[in-house]
Motif scaffolding. Structure first.
Motif, PDB file in Angstrom:
ATOM      1  N   GLU A 477      -2.892  -0.085 -15.088  1.00 16.80           N
ATOM      2  CA  GLU A 477      -1.922   0.518 -14.266  1.00 16.80           C
ATOM      3  C   GLU A 477      -2.315   0.777 -12.845  1.00 16.80           C
ATOM      4  O   GLU A 477      -1.650   0.296 -11.963  1.00 16.80           O
ATOM      5  CB  GLU A 477      -1.408   2.023 -14.833  1.00 16.80           C
ATOM      6  CG  GLU A 477      -0.626   1.632 -16.255  1.00 16.80           C
ATOM      7  CD  GLU A 477      -0.069   2.966 -16.692  1.00 16.80           C
ATOM      8  OE1 GLU A 477      -0.025   4.105 -16.071  1.00 16.80           O
ATOM      9  OE2 GLU A 477       0.556   2.924 -17.978  1.00 16.80           O
ATOM     10  N   LEU A 478      -3.556   1.112 -12.606  1.00 22.25           N
ATOM     11  CA  LEU A 478      -4.061   1.261 -11.038  1.00 22.25           C
ATOM     12  C   LEU A 478      -4.208  -0.184 -10.793  1.00 22.25           C
ATOM     13  O   LEU A 478      -3.842  -0.362  -9.435  1.00 22.25           O
ATOM     14  CB  LEU A 478      -5.404   2.049 -11.350  1.00 22.25           C
ATOM     15  CG  LEU A 478      -5.419   3.523 -11.462  1.00 22.25           C
ATOM     16  CD1 LEU A 478      -6.801   3.968 -11.561  1.00 22.25           C
ATOM     17  CD2 LEU A 478      -4.734   4.258 -10.350  1.00 22.25           C
ATOM     18  N   ASP A 479      -4.644  -1.182 -11.498  1.00 21.20           N
ATOM     19  CA  ASP A 479      -4.779  -2.377 -11.034  1.00 21.20           C
ATOM     20  C   ASP A 479      -3.569  -2.959 -10.467  1.00 21.20           C
ATOM     21  O   ASP A 479      -3.085  -3.506  -9.596  1.00 21.20           O
ATOM     22  CB  ASP A 479      -5.280  -3.322 -12.067  1.00 21.20           C
ATOM     23  CG  ASP A 479      -5.590  -4.890 -11.428  1.00 21.20           C
ATOM     24  OD1 ASP A 479      -6.030  -5.346 -10.499  1.00 21.20           O
ATOM     25  OD2 ASP A 479      -4.825  -5.618 -12.502  1.00 21.20           O
ATOM     26  N   GLY A 486      -0.458  -4.749  -2.169  1.00 23.16           N
ATOM     27  CA  GLY A 486      -1.225  -6.035  -1.278  1.00 23.16           C
ATOM     28  C   GLY A 486      -2.596  -5.663  -1.311  1.00 23.16           C
ATOM     29  O   GLY A 486      -3.448  -6.235  -0.407  1.00 23.16           O
ATOM     30  N   ALA A 487      -3.333  -4.944  -2.185  1.00 27.72           N
ATOM     31  CA  ALA A 487      -4.652  -4.657  -2.180  1.00 27.72           C
ATOM     32  C   ALA A 487      -5.398  -5.600  -3.318  1.00 27.72           C
ATOM     33  O   ALA A 487      -6.333  -4.992  -3.912  1.00 27.72           O
ATOM     34  CB  ALA A 487      -5.058  -3.299  -2.150  1.00 27.72           C
ATOM     35  N   GLY A 488      -4.925  -6.771  -3.441  1.00 27.02           N
ATOM     36  CA  GLY A 488      -5.388  -7.208  -4.652  1.00 27.02           C
ATOM     37  C   GLY A 488      -6.661  -7.673  -4.653  1.00 27.02           C
ATOM     38  O   GLY A 488      -7.682  -7.788  -5.608  1.00 27.02           O
ATOM     39  N   ASP A 489      -7.318  -8.188  -3.412  1.00 31.66           N
ATOM     40  CA  ASP A 489      -8.660  -8.553  -3.377  1.00 31.66           C
ATOM     41  C   ASP A 489      -9.572  -7.353  -3.431  1.00 31.66           C
ATOM     42  O   ASP A 489     -10.611  -7.806  -4.289  1.00 31.66           O
ATOM     43  CB  ASP A 489      -9.055  -9.119  -1.697  1.00 31.66           C
ATOM     44  CG  ASP A 489      -8.124 -10.469  -1.641  1.00 31.66           C
ATOM     45  OD1 ASP A 489      -7.993 -10.931  -2.542  1.00 31.66           O
ATOM     46  OD2 ASP A 489      -8.058 -10.814  -0.415  1.00 31.66           O
ATOM     47  N   GLN A 493     -12.365  -7.120  -6.777  1.00 30.47           N
ATOM     48  CA  GLN A 493     -13.980  -6.921  -6.464  1.00 30.47           C
ATOM     49  C   GLN A 493     -14.258  -5.718  -7.228  1.00 30.47           C
ATOM     50  O   GLN A 493     -15.393  -5.640  -8.047  1.00 30.47           O
ATOM     51  CB  GLN A 493     -13.931  -6.418  -5.111  1.00 30.47           C
ATOM     52  CG  GLN A 493     -13.844  -7.688  -3.979  1.00 30.47           C
ATOM     53  CD  GLN A 493     -13.917  -6.990  -2.530  1.00 30.47           C
ATOM     54  OE1 GLN A 493     -14.160  -5.809  -2.390  1.00 30.47           O
ATOM     55  NE2 GLN A 493     -13.842  -8.039  -1.754  1.00 30.47           N
ATOM     56  N   GLN A 494     -13.288  -4.586  -7.577  1.00 27.26           N
ATOM     57  CA  GLN A 494     -13.630  -3.645  -8.467  1.00 27.26           C
ATOM     58  C   GLN A 494     -13.542  -4.017  -9.737  1.00 27.26           C
ATOM     59  O   GLN A 494     -14.631  -3.464 -10.630  1.00 27.26           O
ATOM     60  CB  GLN A 494     -12.598  -2.260  -8.411  1.00 27.26           C
ATOM     61  CG  GLN A 494     -12.587  -1.855  -7.002  1.00 27.26           C
ATOM     62  CD  GLN A 494     -13.630  -1.070  -6.625  1.00 27.26           C
ATOM     63  OE1 GLN A 494     -14.316  -0.278  -7.536  1.00 27.26           O
ATOM     64  NE2 GLN A 494     -14.297  -1.134  -5.548  1.00 27.26           N
ATOM     65  N   GLN A 496     -14.648  -7.025 -10.780  1.00 25.88           N
ATOM     66  CA  GLN A 496     -15.705  -7.809 -10.918  1.00 25.88           C
ATOM     67  C   GLN A 496     -16.910  -6.566 -11.250  1.00 25.88           C
ATOM     68  O   GLN A 496     -17.838  -6.957 -12.014  1.00 25.88           O
ATOM     69  CB  GLN A 496     -15.952  -8.493  -9.825  1.00 25.88           C
ATOM     70  CG  GLN A 496     -14.865  -9.711  -9.901  1.00 25.88           C
ATOM     71  CD  GLN A 496     -14.865 -10.491  -8.773  1.00 25.88           C
ATOM     72  OE1 GLN A 496     -15.759 -10.354  -7.724  1.00 25.88           O
ATOM     73  NE2 GLN A 496     -14.401 -11.651  -8.596  1.00 25.88           N
ATOM     74  N   LEU A 497     -17.023  -5.590 -10.472  1.00 23.89           N
ATOM     75  CA  LEU A 497     -17.892  -4.567 -10.520  1.00 23.89           C
ATOM     76  C   LEU A 497     -17.855  -4.120 -11.977  1.00 23.89           C
ATOM     77  O   LEU A 497     -19.126  -3.887 -12.551  1.00 23.89           O
ATOM     78  CB  LEU A 497     -17.826  -3.686  -9.145  1.00 23.89           C
ATOM     79  CG  LEU A 497     -18.851  -2.460  -9.402  1.00 23.89           C
ATOM     80  CD1 LEU A 497     -20.337  -2.989  -9.186  1.00 23.89           C
ATOM     81  CD2 LEU A 497     -18.607  -1.561  -8.401  1.00 23.89           C
ATOM     82  N   LEU A 498     -16.690  -3.655 -12.333  1.00 25.65           N
ATOM     83  CA  LEU A 498     -16.695  -3.070 -13.748  1.00 25.65           C
ATOM     84  C   LEU A 498     -17.029  -4.118 -14.702  1.00 25.65           C
ATOM     85  O   LEU A 498     -17.778  -3.670 -15.689  1.00 25.65           O
ATOM     86  CB  LEU A 498     -15.339  -2.544 -14.047  1.00 25.65           C
ATOM     87  CG  LEU A 498     -15.002  -1.927 -15.428  1.00 25.65           C
ATOM     88  CD1 LEU A 498     -15.736  -0.494 -15.556  1.00 25.65           C
ATOM     89  CD2 LEU A 498     -13.646  -1.652 -15.542  1.00 25.65           C
ATOM     90  N   ALA A 499     -16.680  -5.486 -14.832  1.00 25.27           N
ATOM     91  CA  ALA A 499     -17.208  -6.390 -15.761  1.00 25.27           C
ATOM     92  C   ALA A 499     -18.632  -6.344 -15.513  1.00 25.27           C
ATOM     93  O   ALA A 499     -19.258  -6.718 -16.683  1.00 25.27           O
ATOM     94  CB  ALA A 499     -16.538  -7.766 -15.291  1.00 25.27           C
ATOM     95  N   GLN A 500     -19.465  -6.229 -14.612  1.00 23.07           N
ATOM     96  CA  GLN A 500     -20.781  -6.569 -14.339  1.00 23.07           C
ATOM     97  C   GLN A 500     -21.468  -5.237 -15.030  1.00 23.07           C
ATOM     98  O   GLN A 500     -22.349  -5.354 -16.007  1.00 23.07           O
ATOM     99  CB  GLN A 500     -21.267  -6.485 -13.073  1.00 23.07           C
ATOM    100  CG  GLN A 500     -20.825  -7.908 -12.325  1.00 23.07           C
ATOM    101  CD  GLN A 500     -21.112  -7.892 -10.953  1.00 23.07           C
ATOM    102  OE1 GLN A 500     -21.751  -6.944 -10.278  1.00 23.07           O
ATOM    103  NE2 GLN A 500     -20.642  -9.028 -10.131  1.00 23.07           N
ATOM    104  N   VAL A 501     -20.810  -4.036 -14.890  1.00 26.40           N
ATOM    105  CA  VAL A 501     -21.498  -2.868 -15.485  1.00 26.40           C
ATOM    106  C   VAL A 501     -21.287  -2.906 -17.059  1.00 26.40           C
ATOM    107  O   VAL A 501     -22.261  -2.440 -17.905  1.00 26.40           O
ATOM    108  CB  VAL A 501     -20.616  -1.782 -14.881  1.00 26.40           C
ATOM    109  CG1 VAL A 501     -20.856  -0.386 -15.977  1.00 26.40           C
ATOM    110  CG2 VAL A 501     -20.910  -1.311 -13.532  1.00 26.40           C
ATOM    111  N   LEU A 502     -20.138  -3.504 -17.497  1.00 20.73           N
ATOM    112  CA  LEU A 502     -19.917  -3.622 -19.052  1.00 20.73           C
ATOM    113  C   LEU A 502     -20.337  -4.898 -19.484  1.00 20.73           C
ATOM    114  O   LEU A 502     -20.420  -5.165 -20.988  1.00 20.73           O
ATOM    115  CB  LEU A 502     -18.356  -3.388 -19.251  1.00 20.73           C
ATOM    116  CG  LEU A 502     -17.696  -2.046 -18.899  1.00 20.73           C
ATOM    117  CD1 LEU A 502     -16.270  -2.370 -19.045  1.00 20.73           C
ATOM    118  CD2 LEU A 502     -18.316  -0.996 -19.569  1.00 20.73           C
TER     119      LEU A 502
END
Length: 514
Positions: A477-479, A486-489, A493-494, A496-502
């Motif tokens: 929902e936050l995404d 309009g803050a899609g970029d 990025q967030q 991608q960072l979460l995916a790297q962490v997981l």
């Protein structure tokens, strides 16, 4: 030897493949390429009139007549040839198929073990049912993630018994997975009509059931392969490239699907790729929520008077904004007559809270009505005060029996019903009462008797799974909010960072389901 015995033997053959680096998640994909050839051979042996799909030179005796390196080279070429077959269904089943077996001796062992199984009882019980058992066995291997949202067979069968698909109706699943809903509908119809040889079944109807009655869509090629084999082994051939088409119902393929008499589906959970833009031009409510998009497709793709049952997570029932608009449109254009609140733990992904929505397009008086079709919604709470389901307490048909009795014999929910009051599981809510709730359909009233009893809490892994599921929904929902702002970029990025962490990919594929 029963089908269950054969499934266990087939599953144990995975031990042969471990030395080749093949795990459980890849095992079924590897096995079914051979298994389909073997099963067609078994069907031809049992029925001299059986129409083969595999060409001469690509049949089971051609495989068993070779060994070692000769077999390995032959088999690799065979898969390529079948993928380029002039038979569109065979080509679809074996599209891009290739073996990951590197050692010829492992292929030798697999073939010999398959050939040594006593298939007589499997032919008697139905090779399609044996194949279903293997798919279900694969789904229960939660460590592989193979069955993340596999729909439990007792639930599929109960839904089909409620909706009662009929001979001559077109039946669709826009998220077919391994085609469990379509096959259950076909099994139901065959049981009502003496395996399609009853007095009401003409040759024309029999051909319709085999070729035209069922249409599915599946996004993942490997899952679609399983679905095509599954359908064919159950006598459902389909037209062209088979019953299940490859693609997305949320894309152009979905827009071209013909209207259906019956739709049965458990759409994939999650967020559609590409942010919050329109999913499909013909769906009026743009959303990145896949379930909301699938729900729009389902009720808009029904014929007037058509009926549907769809499994959806809780958020679809209460989500604001577009969610509210979709629910209002649904209740205008359809009679949403029943909601079944399912218990947690019945899906192989822990913590997933789901519901089944039962609906009819239009109203009883006018199938083409598109305003105020829903006058009341009956809600059955099968979640509160229920056992914690899982491997230790499996979910079975007995748990759904009371709901089926309350649902009644009418497939459109028009049977006489009794409101059981605040202490019962089945209650009726008027359209006005739902409007007072802001058109939220997330309705519950039973107090969980064990809510404060620590000894009755679910296992820790289930509690952790529920927490993770709720966190995932909050992040989704936050995404969606950031995309809308309009803050899609920055949102990407967030992620991608979460995916790297997981240790995950930022954008996962849809999970096939049955």
């Amino acid at each position: 030897m029963t089908n269950n015995d054969i499934v266990s033997k087939l599953w144990n053959l995975c031990d042969i493949l471990r030395d080749d680096g093949i795990n459980y998640s890849d095992y079924v994909a590897e096995l079914v390429l051979l298994l389909f050839i073997k099963m067609e051979h078994e069907q031809a042996e049992a029925d001299p009139n059986y129409q083969r799909h595999l060409p001469a030179g690509a049949r089971w005796p051609d495989i068993t007549g070779k060994s070692g390196l000769t077999l390995h080279k032959y088999y690799r070429q065979l898969l390529l040839d079948l993928g380029n077959s002039t038979n569109p269904l065979v080509a679809a089943i074996y599209a891009d198929a290739q073996t990951r077996l590197k050692e010829p001796r492992h292929l030798d062992q697999l073939v010999r073990n398959l050939d040594a199984i006593d298939w007589f009882s499997a032919r008697q019980d139905g090779l399609g049912d044996l194949y279903e058992g293997l798919l279900q066995k694969n789904a229960t291997e939660t460590k592989s993630g193979a069955g993340q949202y596999f729909t439990p067979r007792p639930l599929i069968d109960a839904i089909v018994r409620c909706l009662q698909p009929q001979l001559g109706e077109t039946i669709q699943d826009p998220a077919a997975g391994t085609a469990g809903f379509l096959i259950a509908a076909d099994t139901w119809i065959k049981a009502q009509h003496d395996d399609l040889y009853g007095p009401a079944v003409t040759d024309k109807l029999r051909e319709f059931q085999r070729i035209k009655a069922y249409v599915g869509v599946e996004l993942v090629p490997a899952t679609r392969r399983l679905a095509l084999m599954n359908c064919l082994l159950h006598g459902m051939q389909g037209s062209g490239e088979g019953v299940v088409r490859l693609g997305s119902s949320l894309g152009s393929l979905g827009a071209q699907l013909p209207a259906a008499d019956v739709i049965l589906s458990n759409p994939p959970f999650g967020t559609a790729k590409g942010g919050g833009g329109p999913t499909r031009d013909d769906l009026p409510f743009a959303t990145s929520n896949k379930q909301l998009a699938f729900l729009q497709h389902i009720y808009r793709n029904l014929k007037p008077g058509g009926r549907a049952a769809v499994v959806l997570p809780d958020n679809v029932l209460f989500e604001a904004g577009v969610g509210t608009e979709v629910r209002r449109d649904l209740m205008d254009k359809c009679e949403l007559h029943t909601i079944l609140r399912l218990p947690t733990g019945i899906f192989y992904a822990q913590g997933v809270k789901t519901n089944v929505l039962f609906l009819r397009k239009g109203s009883a008086a006018n199938p083409r009505q598109d305003k105020a079709c829903t006058q009341a919604v009956w809600v059955y709470d099968l979640r509160s005060n229920m056992p914690s389901f899982g491997k230790r307490t499996p979910f079975g048909p007995s748990h759904l029996a009371a709901f089926e009795a309350a649902y009644g014999a009418d497939p459109n929910g028009a049977s006489p019903r009794v409101d059981e009051g605040e202490q019962g599981r089945f209650r009726c809510f008027s359209r006005a009462q739902i409007a007072e709730r802001g058109d939220s359909l997330d309705i519950s009233w039973l107090k969980d008797a064990d809510a404060v009893d620590a000894a009755s809490l679910p296992p820790p892994e289930e509690l952790a799974g529920q927490a993770m599921a709720e966190l995932s929904e909050a992040l989704r929902e936050l995404d969606a909010l950031m995309q809308a702002l309009g803050a899609g970029d920055e949102a990407n990025q967030q992620k991608q960072l979460l995916a790297q962490v997981l240790g995950l990919e930022a954008e996962g594929d849809e999970v096939g389901r049955e």
